[in-house]
Every structure is written in C-alpha cells, then in structure tokens.
Scaffold this motif. Sequence first.
Motif, PDB file in Angstrom:
ATOM      1  N   GLU A  45       0.829  -1.201   0.000  1.00  0.00           N
ATOM      2  CA  GLU A  45       0.000   0.000   0.000  1.00  0.00           C
ATOM      3  C   GLU A  45       0.867   1.255   0.000  1.00  0.00           C
ATOM      4  N   ILE A  46       1.891   1.276   0.855  1.00  0.00           N
ATOM      5  CA  ILE A  46       2.754   2.450   0.936  1.00  0.00           C
ATOM      6  C   ILE A  46       3.613   2.575  -0.313  1.00  0.00           C
ATOM      7  N   ARG A  47       4.060   1.453  -0.850  1.00  0.00           N
ATOM      8  CA  ARG A  47       4.868   1.512  -2.068  1.00  0.00           C
ATOM      9  C   ARG A  47       4.072   2.115  -3.217  1.00  0.00           C
ATOM     10  N   GLU A  48       2.825   1.746  -3.344  1.00  0.00           N
ATOM     11  CA  GLU A  48       1.981   2.297  -4.398  1.00  0.00           C
ATOM     12  C   GLU A  48       1.827   3.815  -4.217  1.00  0.00           C
ATOM     13  N   PHE A  49       1.608   4.245  -2.985  1.00  0.00           N
ATOM     14  CA  PHE A  49       1.504   5.674  -2.700  1.00  0.00           C
ATOM     15  C   PHE A  49       2.791   6.401  -3.077  1.00  0.00           C
ATOM     16  N   LEU A  50       3.934   5.849  -2.708  1.00  0.00           N
ATOM     17  CA  LEU A  50       5.208   6.500  -2.981  1.00  0.00           C
ATOM     18  C   LEU A  50       5.474   6.615  -4.480  1.00  0.00           C
ATOM     19  N   GLN A  51       5.115   5.583  -5.223  1.00  0.00           N
ATOM     20  CA  GLN A  51       5.376   5.600  -6.662  1.00  0.00           C
ATOM     21  C   GLN A  51       4.403   6.499  -7.415  1.00  0.00           C
ATOM     22  N   THR A  52       3.171   6.571  -6.968  1.00  0.00           N
ATOM     23  CA  THR A  52       2.173   7.351  -7.699  1.00  0.00           C
ATOM     24  C   THR A  52       2.065   8.791  -7.218  1.00  0.00           C
ATOM     25  N   ARG A  53       2.370   9.040  -5.961  1.00  0.00           N
ATOM     26  CA  ARG A  53       2.198  10.384  -5.405  1.00  0.00           C
ATOM     27  C   ARG A  53       3.517  11.124  -5.226  1.00  0.00           C
ATOM     28  N   ILE A  54       4.563  10.426  -4.802  1.00  0.00           N
ATOM     29  CA  ILE A  54       5.802  11.087  -4.404  1.00  0.00           C
ATOM     30  C   ILE A  54       6.832  11.149  -5.525  1.00  0.00           C
ATOM     31  N   ARG A  55       7.001  10.047  -6.263  1.00  0.00           N
ATOM     32  CA  ARG A  55       8.123   9.936  -7.194  1.00  0.00           C
ATOM     33  C   ARG A  55       8.152  11.069  -8.221  1.00  0.00           C
ATOM     34  N   ALA A  56       7.102  11.210  -9.002  1.00  0.00           N
ATOM     35  CA  ALA A  56       7.087  12.236 -10.042  1.00  0.00           C
ATOM     36  C   ALA A  56       7.062  13.637  -9.449  1.00  0.00           C
ATOM     37  N   ALA A  57       6.337  13.791  -8.338  1.00  0.00           N
ATOM     38  CA  ALA A  57       6.210  15.116  -7.723  1.00  0.00           C
ATOM     39  C   ALA A  57       7.541  15.630  -7.199  1.00  0.00           C
ATOM     40  N   SER A  58       8.441  14.724  -6.838  1.00  0.00           N
ATOM     41  CA  SER A  58       9.698  15.138  -6.217  1.00  0.00           C
ATOM     42  C   SER A  58      10.666  15.797  -7.199  1.00  0.00           C
ATOM     43  N   ILE A  59      10.519  15.525  -8.480  1.00  0.00           N
ATOM     44  CA  ILE A  59      11.523  15.971  -9.445  1.00  0.00           C
ATOM     45  C   ILE A  59      11.617  17.482  -9.512  1.00  0.00           C
ATOM     46  N   ASP A  60      10.488  18.150  -9.601  1.00  0.00           N
ATOM     47  CA  ASP A  60      10.513  19.602  -9.701  1.00  0.00           C
ATOM     48  C   ASP A  60      11.049  20.236  -8.422  1.00  0.00           C
ATOM     49  N   TYR A  61      10.675  19.678  -7.271  1.00  0.00           N
ATOM     50  CA  TYR A  61      11.214  20.181  -6.012  1.00  0.00           C
ATOM     51  C   TYR A  61      12.733  20.006  -5.973  1.00  0.00           C
ATOM     52  N   TRP A  62      13.203  18.847  -6.453  1.00  0.00           N
ATOM     53  CA  TRP A  62      14.644  18.566  -6.495  1.00  0.00           C
ATOM     54  C   TRP A  62      15.349  19.594  -7.368  1.00  0.00           C
ATOM     55  N   ASN A  63      14.788  19.867  -8.541  1.00  0.00           N
ATOM     56  CA  ASN A  63      15.402  20.830  -9.450  1.00  0.00           C
ATOM     57  C   ASN A  63      15.506  22.216  -8.820  1.00  0.00           C
ATOM     58  N   ARG A  64      14.489  22.584  -8.029  1.00  0.00           N
ATOM     59  CA  ARG A  64      14.435  23.926  -7.444  1.00  0.00           C
ATOM     60  C   ARG A  64      15.046  24.002  -6.045  1.00  0.00           C
ATOM     61  N   GLU A  65      15.567  22.889  -5.542  1.00  0.00           N
ATOM     62  CA  GLU A  65      16.117  22.837  -4.177  1.00  0.00           C
ATOM     63  C   GLU A  65      15.082  23.310  -3.149  1.00  0.00           C
ATOM     64  N   GLU A  66      13.861  22.877  -3.346  1.00  0.00           N
ATOM     65  CA  GLU A  66      12.760  23.326  -2.489  1.00  0.00           C
ATOM     66  C   GLU A  66      12.179  22.142  -1.729  1.00  0.00           C
TER      67      GLU A  66
END
Length: 405
Positions: A45-66
């Motif tokens: 359940e948590i793995r599905e959440f991390l892959q669908t909610r967190i993974r893609a969303a993190s990229i833009d934050y990573w790029n912006r150091e935010e």
Amino acid sequence: MLQEQAAGPVTDGAAQERAQPPYPEADLMHVVDLLPTEERARYFEIREFLQTRIRAASIDYWNREEFPTGLLADMAKYGLGRLQTDGSSKLFKGLMYTEIARADVSLSALVGIHNELIVGMIHELGSDEQKRRWLPGLEAFTQLGAFALTEPDHGSDIAGGLSTTARRDGDEWVINGAKRWIGAGTIADLALVWARDEADGGIKGFIVETERAGYKATKISNKIGLRIMQNADITLDEVRIPLSNLLPGATAFSRANDLLRDSRAWVGWQAAGIQLAAFDIARSYALDRKQFGKELARFQLVQQQLADILGNANASLSMMVELARIQQAGKLEMVQAAMCKATTTRLARSSVAMGRSLLGGNGITTDYEMGKLFGDAEILYTYEGSYEINSMIVARAVTGKSAFV
C-alpha cells in the motif's frame, strides 16, 4: 506489482502499457515475502503511494532545491513519521526506507533522520515531559526536528573534536557554537544539539527550539544531490534554554552511539532503494527506446548493464535483510553497520553510473530521472560516515589495528 514508468520524461507517474517481462519485479530474491502478512499488505500500500504520489512530484522540487511541505501530510497518513515507535519489525522499517529512496532519496533521508535520530532519540533518551511535548507532533509530521552534531571543522572526528559548548547559568543552559550540514535545519521546529559541557567536558544532548534568540540557520545551496533536503549551517550565539531541555539519557556521548549506529545502517537501505530505482528507469528505457531499428534491450552490452545493476541491487538488499535479522536480535554492532553502509553505497555508486551510461545523453537530465539519482548516489557514498571512514571501522575490527590516528 510495481508499475514501471515510461522511458520518456516523467510528468505524472503514469505507467506506459507494454507486455510485462517474465520477471516484472526487481526483487528477484523475494525479500518482501519475508514480511508477515499484515506488514506485507501495508508495504504494498505504501509503495503504491510513494510511486504514484511522491516519485514524479519530487523531481521539480529537487530541481528547485525546495522542500515539499505539502507532501508531509500525505506521508503522515501512511505512518511514515512514526516508523520508529509503531512496533514494526526491523525488516519492515528497512524496506520502507528502501521504497522511499526508490521514490526520492532526499525524502528518504528526511524520513530516516526523523525516525532514527529525532523521534528515536527523544523516545529513547528523553524525559517523560519531553516525550509528551514533542513526540505527538513529530510522529504526525506537523513538527520537524534537526540533528545538530556535525560541525564546520569536525565531521569524522566529531566525538573527540566537538567544539560547541554548553554552560550552566542558574536555571538555564547557554549554548555557543556552529554546526554544518544539518538536515532540515532551516525548517525544523527543534534541533537536537550536541555540545560539550564546560563544567565536566562531557558531550551532552540538548533540545533547542529553533525560535530561540541566537539560533540562526542558513541554507546550504548549490548541492549536486539531496537537493530537496534543506541542509543548513547553524550558528548558536548565547542561546539560552531551560535546564529541562537537557536530554536526561544523553548526558554522555556513548549513550547516543547505539542510535548513531542504527542511523548509519539505514543508509544501506537507501542504497538498495536508489539501485532499484536505477534499475526501474534503465529497464523501462531499454524496453522503450529504439536504436538501429530495435529496442535497446536487445543489445548485449545493454543487457549486461541491466544484469549488473540488478545484481548489485539484490546483493545490497540481501545484505540489509541479514543486517535487519541481526538488529532484530539485538546483536548489531558498529562494524556490521559500517560494512553494510560502505558496501551498499559503493555498489549504488556503480549501479547508478551504469544506469546513467545506459541512458546516454538522456542520462544527464532530471527529465529522465537518472541524472537526479546520479547526484543523490554521491551523497549516500559520503554522508553518515564516508566510504573510507566506514571501511577503516571494518578493518580496525578485523585486524585490531587502528588507522585513524
């Protein structure tokens, strides 16, 4: 089953439809099967959440150091702020660190430090009053902590060289000094500050609310990895805290060593996670990308790299499973934690480099994710004791000879 991402730039985490290979899971050793039924269900359940909610969303934050503050509430719903205190097995907790790193290494660092060194330290070494005041908010991710140990001039030699001081003045402690590379230092509600007592020379742990006068945190920018994690330089200038802010169980640095040892071990789970991510991305890319009229996955050199990445990932994961077994039995020592940290991060560095090479020019951009992993792998190799320091810890244990001084 973990859905594979499309080989193109990641935008919304949606999987691309294609015929699945015979072994769609990267966990070829069936590590997840070792979990009891209830924990296994929670894991998926948590793995599905991390892959669908967190993974893609993190990229833009990573790029912006935010820092993605808005994601904390969702992470709290899945109990990621209380892994240290919810009674989960060591294996489950470790696999959670792996899966968070598989989605984003910065957030896995936050969750790991939060659980192992903030929640864990207050839970194990804090007073009843400190536990009542801080643990509910920390476990719900409505409050964050920073672990302030490393200093500008003292990293690997921190136990002997720590120069931040604490002096008692009536019914208060007065803290002076500087800290560096402190995760979440700019966004934390409290800092667990380690300082040398001027009276007896002992190293002690103190809770310092970050709103107190004299506490200043400055973000460290322009990092090549872990760009979401808000590392900070911290200065403490005559910071006054009540006597009750001393952690009663942290009046000697040796009391913190068990938790520091465990925190070193969890980096091994991160190293396994980043390798699984590298494999996911590389395999998906190799199956979708065509050159010279056929998929990259049909070329022998590409297959060799995929096999090596997967082998490294499963070797790291299997090593960490054995560490969890030792840890669960209460037998974990620093030598095992150091060996696992050094070995898995060495393999992670190699795996991600192969993944970057496999993607060619697309491997150097975060649009295809591998460039993001490439930078993060360097941080894993360095923090919580560098590769060289951990290697010397292992060698000292098996030879009886110290190479430190």
